[in-house]
Write an enzyme that holds these catalytic residues in place. Sequence first.
Site, PDB file in Angstrom:
ATOM      1  N   LEU A  14      31.146  54.954  42.157  1.00 46.94           N
ATOM      2  CA  LEU A  14      30.413  55.401  40.978  1.00 46.94           C
ATOM      3  C   LEU A  14      30.933  56.742  40.485  1.00 46.94           C
ATOM      4  O   LEU A  14      31.028  56.975  39.274  1.00 46.94           O
ATOM      5  CB  LEU A  14      28.915  55.500  41.304  1.00 46.94           C
ATOM      6  CG  LEU A  14      28.011  56.031  40.197  1.00 46.94           C
ATOM      7  CD1 LEU A  14      28.113  55.178  38.936  1.00 46.94           C
ATOM      8  CD2 LEU A  14      26.564  56.128  40.676  1.00 46.94           C
ATOM      9  N   ASP A  33      35.769  66.296  45.885  1.00 50.57           N
ATOM     10  CA  ASP A  33      35.569  65.289  46.922  1.00 50.57           C
ATOM     11  C   ASP A  33      36.172  65.791  48.241  1.00 50.57           C
ATOM     12  O   ASP A  33      37.131  66.571  48.236  1.00 50.57           O
ATOM     13  CB  ASP A  33      36.244  63.973  46.518  1.00 50.57           C
ATOM     14  CG  ASP A  33      35.578  62.753  47.136  1.00 50.57           C
ATOM     15  OD1 ASP A  33      34.947  61.983  46.398  1.00 50.57           O
ATOM     16  OD2 ASP A  33      35.678  62.591  48.369  1.00 50.57           O
ATOM     17  N   ASP A  59      33.408  69.996  49.934  1.00 53.32           N
ATOM     18  CA  ASP A  59      32.383  69.543  50.869  1.00 53.32           C
ATOM     19  C   ASP A  59      31.067  70.098  50.360  1.00 53.32           C
ATOM     20  O   ASP A  59      30.852  71.316  50.366  1.00 53.32           O
ATOM     21  CB  ASP A  59      32.688  70.065  52.272  1.00 53.32           C
ATOM     22  CG  ASP A  59      31.712  69.551  53.330  1.00 53.32           C
ATOM     23  OD1 ASP A  59      30.579  69.163  52.977  1.00 53.32           O
ATOM     24  OD2 ASP A  59      32.071  69.561  54.521  1.00 53.32           O
ATOM     25  N   VAL A  60      30.168  69.217  49.908  1.00 57.55           N
ATOM     26  CA  VAL A  60      28.943  69.676  49.257  1.00 57.55           C
ATOM     27  C   VAL A  60      27.987  70.383  50.208  1.00 57.55           C
ATOM     28  O   VAL A  60      26.998  70.982  49.773  1.00 57.55           O
ATOM     29  CB  VAL A  60      28.210  68.510  48.562  1.00 57.55           C
ATOM     30  CG1 VAL A  60      29.066  67.910  47.465  1.00 57.55           C
ATOM     31  CG2 VAL A  60      27.763  67.442  49.568  1.00 57.55           C
ATOM     32  N   SER A 138      18.238  57.447  42.968  1.00 54.42           N
ATOM     33  CA  SER A 138      18.337  56.021  43.288  1.00 54.42           C
ATOM     34  C   SER A 138      16.975  55.357  43.148  1.00 54.42           C
ATOM     35  O   SER A 138      15.928  56.002  43.330  1.00 54.42           O
ATOM     36  CB  SER A 138      18.837  55.838  44.730  1.00 54.42           C
ATOM     37  OG  SER A 138      18.734  54.484  45.141  1.00 54.42           O
ATOM     38  N   TYR A 152      18.260  57.742  53.548  1.00 55.43           N
ATOM     39  CA  TYR A 152      18.840  57.699  52.208  1.00 55.43           C
ATOM     40  C   TYR A 152      17.725  57.679  51.160  1.00 55.43           C
ATOM     41  O   TYR A 152      17.763  58.444  50.185  1.00 55.43           O
ATOM     42  CB  TYR A 152      19.722  56.461  52.067  1.00 55.43           C
ATOM     43  CG  TYR A 152      20.255  56.205  50.670  1.00 55.43           C
ATOM     44  CD1 TYR A 152      21.454  56.768  50.253  1.00 55.43           C
ATOM     45  CD2 TYR A 152      19.566  55.394  49.779  1.00 55.43           C
ATOM     46  CE1 TYR A 152      21.946  56.532  48.971  1.00 55.43           C
ATOM     47  CE2 TYR A 152      20.045  55.154  48.504  1.00 55.43           C
ATOM     48  CZ  TYR A 152      21.232  55.718  48.101  1.00 55.43           C
ATOM     49  OH  TYR A 152      21.707  55.480  46.834  1.00 55.43           O
ATOM     50  N   LYS A 156      16.880  60.571  48.283  1.00 52.54           N
ATOM     51  CA  LYS A 156      16.909  60.319  46.842  1.00 52.54           C
ATOM     52  C   LYS A 156      15.575  60.670  46.192  1.00 52.54           C
ATOM     53  O   LYS A 156      15.519  61.109  45.035  1.00 52.54           O
ATOM     54  CB  LYS A 156      17.282  58.865  46.567  1.00 52.54           C
ATOM     55  CG  LYS A 156      18.727  58.529  46.944  1.00 52.54           C
ATOM     56  CD  LYS A 156      19.728  59.394  46.191  1.00 52.54           C
ATOM     57  CE  LYS A 156      21.166  58.977  46.419  1.00 52.54           C
ATOM     58  NZ  LYS A 156      22.122  59.748  45.614  1.00 52.54           N
TER      59      LYS A 156
END
Length: 246
Positions: A14, A33, A59-60, A138, A152, A156
């Site tokens: 995405l 990324d 790296d977030v 999401s 996850y 979100k």
Amino acid sequence: MARSALVTGGAQGLGAAIVRALHAQGFKVAIGDVDFEHASALADDLGASDGSTLPLRLDVREQGDFEAALAAMVARWGSAEVLVNNAVVTEAKPVLAIGPAEFDAVMRVNVGGVFIGSQVFGRAFKAAGYGRIVNIASLAGQNGGTATGAHYAASKGAIITLTKVFARDLAADGVTVNAIAPGPLDVPSVHRLVPKERLAALVESIPVRRLGDPAYVAELVCLLASERSAFTTGATWDVNGGLFMR
């Protein structure tokens, strides 16, 4: 004036669709990324030679990486106006089988990355009097679906809340902050997580009877990243084929 945008997790899936759509709309795009090789390949494919793309190792989980990304964008283009928080990790597992370390690891990337990135870029946007932050949430964060893992889904849901917090705090400074909540998309991660024998049933459960095209999300990102979203902030936009209606 062409705006510049950073897309986290932008090298594949995405994220890559979002990068391509923004670039096609005339944005200068930094591709952040941990997979620098794929980020560079995408930048080359879009035409890195004209200076409109910038691959970055990002790296977030690291504030310093966001600060370096912002500095690199300003050095290359003179400014940064858009942040798309897309980076994510997903590990489908029953809720009772998720250990504390795994839970923390998912939250640190999925939620921590949004928080850190929005702080770093939010400060710059506030100082400039303009900015756009788009968070990829999401459907799982809205309905508690656990097919992609409870950690996850929780992450979100937290992103949706953070979107409102940052939107409220930055609204008077010309900065909008919105979220997009996709349902099942036709991307590699969905095919990896959903067994083939269950995929047909999943598609049948979607009112429009198909998986979503990543382009649907990418096109909405372009809208929310533009000047046209000046009066829309703190919202969560549903792209789910009718699976969740409100």
